[in-house]
Write an enzyme that holds these catalytic residues in place. Structure first.
Site, PDB file in Angstrom:
ATOM      1  CB  ALA A  52     -50.342  24.332 -64.553  1.00  0.00           C
ATOM      2  CG  ASP A  99     -49.511  12.141 -66.734  1.00  0.00           C
ATOM      3  OD1 ASP A  99     -49.979  11.030 -67.018  1.00  0.00           O
ATOM      4  OD2 ASP A  99     -50.207  13.162 -66.582  1.00  0.00           O
ATOM      5  CG  MET A 146     -51.983  21.300 -73.153  1.00  0.00           C
ATOM      6  SD  MET A 146     -53.080  19.841 -73.102  1.00  0.00           S
ATOM      7  CE  MET A 146     -54.392  20.397 -71.986  1.00  0.00           C
ATOM      8  N   GLY A 159     -50.569  18.153 -62.475  1.00  0.00           N
ATOM      9  CA  GLY A 159     -51.620  19.109 -62.101  1.00  0.00           C
ATOM     10  C   GLY A 159     -52.707  18.440 -61.291  1.00  0.00           C
ATOM     11  CE  LYS A 181     -52.111  10.432 -73.080  1.00  0.00           C
ATOM     12  NZ  LYS A 181     -53.540  10.701 -73.061  1.00  0.00           N
TER      13      LYS A 181
END
Lengths: 259, 259
Positions: free
Chosen positions: B122, B39, B173, B92, B60
């Site tokens: 996280a 990532d 998020m 994570g 992404k």
């Protein structure tokens, strides 16, 4: 603010069980520790890494008497007055169902410096063991981790109302009340065929995963087939595919025996 | 069932950010990897541990196009046909908001052997950063991890109904929709003064914790003061003490400046 003349305490998550699932930071601190206060469930292999440390077992394997916790707090403060580097090694992650708040409060009250090193919590090891994610696009965007208080009177704070609605549920320390959990969730409208997994000793060599559904779990009258091992109960649509595959294998085996 | 002629894929949780918060198992596998698909958010320090590996960035950073995920799945399968040890390194834990199910399905469809190595998520690093546990005896026996779908039409599956009732809420998020989350929770009866913490870059060197309450969060009109960094929003009574202390420090500082 914090005295430097006394030792420093590291509250470290040992991870779910397997010795190499501790974090790199956690292992390094353990290797340099002068004193380690550890839970009963921490792997002996991991404790062997603390070569120069005095080891003190403080874990409460069953039951959660506050007097015991009070004694652990005292031991922790005492150790910091005796040793430069003190490690408090807790199963899983220290901040999730670990009663760390009481140890932190004791350290702060005594003016002792501390640091928290997170760990892999058992639910994530269970998810890895099943190869079934706890969240899944289009299926589950929330997961709740719960310790059930079945049988306790908590009118304004009932665990089932708190958590019934999350997409995926993970019950910690729910083994002995598994049937009652299932009955309550059925009573709240969850389907009989809602997928359930019971994971014992996630990440340990004797790890075991069993699939069932909510209706079947509700009719378990005793837990004799279950060991006394740390057990997680996971529920949710995210398990559907694994559960179906497991049941197919079971049916195929039965056919083989009958043939 | 699984072919041994092709490589093996390890889906590894890199942990919350700091390179030494990966697990010992994860690090060892990374060091022995022939190819690493990682990532964008994975620490460069950690990637440097994969000395003999071909590194492929597949993360992404923003947005979640399924075509992109589809391409990652393909890259993963291709890599297993080229290299003996392939590591898929995800921020994570791989099984929590990581879309691992799609990569696992692709590997299973291609008959490629894989193993999942869990990581520190996280939320636990954020909890460590605050020194505030996510659960607390007598205060919180459940915690829900959620990705909010604010603005999306999900009548039968609304995130707020799913999770409103858990004692502690952790939004992954949720940065860009923080005010809307707060407004919805207020509308559902949560108190204006419900403690809130916004944690950016948990465990990274530039980690930042800000305390507020639900009423204030609901009135944030933009997020200009927030970086583009990975951000968690944590809510719950477990934060009360830390939030109060932070506010007291703020008031004391204001008095100093005015004196």
């Amino acid at each position: 603010m914090k005295k430097k003349s006394v030792g420093k305490v590291f509250l470290i998550g040992a991870g779910p069980g397997a010795a190499d699932l501790i974090t790199v930071r956690g292992l390094r601190l353990l290797q340099s520790a002068d004193c380690v206060l550890h839970d009963a469930l921490v792997s002996p292999e991991l404790l062997a890494e603390a070569k120069q440390a005095e080891l003190i077992a403080v874990g409460k394997r069953c039951g959660k008497l506050s007097s015991a916790q009070h004694f652990i707090n005292k031991q922790l403060v005492d150790a910091a007055h005796k040793f430069p580097i003190v490690v408090r090694l807790k199963g899983g992650d220290p901040m999730l169902f670990g009663r760390a708040e009481e140890e932190i409060a004791a350290l702060e009250a005594a003016g002792i410096e501390y640091e928290i090193v997170p760990g892999v919590t058992a639910a994530l090891a269970a998810s890895a063991a099943m190869a079934a994610p706890l969240t899944q696009r289009g299926v589950a965007r929330s997961v709740a981790f719960i310790t059930p208080s079945v049988g306790e009177s908590q009118p304004n704070n009932a665990w089932e109302n708190q958590t019934i609605a999350a997409d995926t549920l993970v019950f910690y320390m729910g083994r002995r009340v598994a049937a009652e959990i299932a009955q309550r969730l059925l009573g709240l409208g969850r389907a009989q065929d809602w997928p359930v997994a019971v994971i014992e000793q996630a990440s340990w060599v004797d790890q075991r995963v069993q699939y069932t559904d909510l209706g079947s779990l509700a009719h378990i009258t005793d837990c004799v087939t279950w060991s006394d091992a740390p057990t997680l109960i996971v529920m949710g649509e995210v398990l559907r595919q694994r559960q179906q595959s497991a049941l197919q294998v079971e049916v195929a085996l039965q056919r083989l025996w009958m043939a």
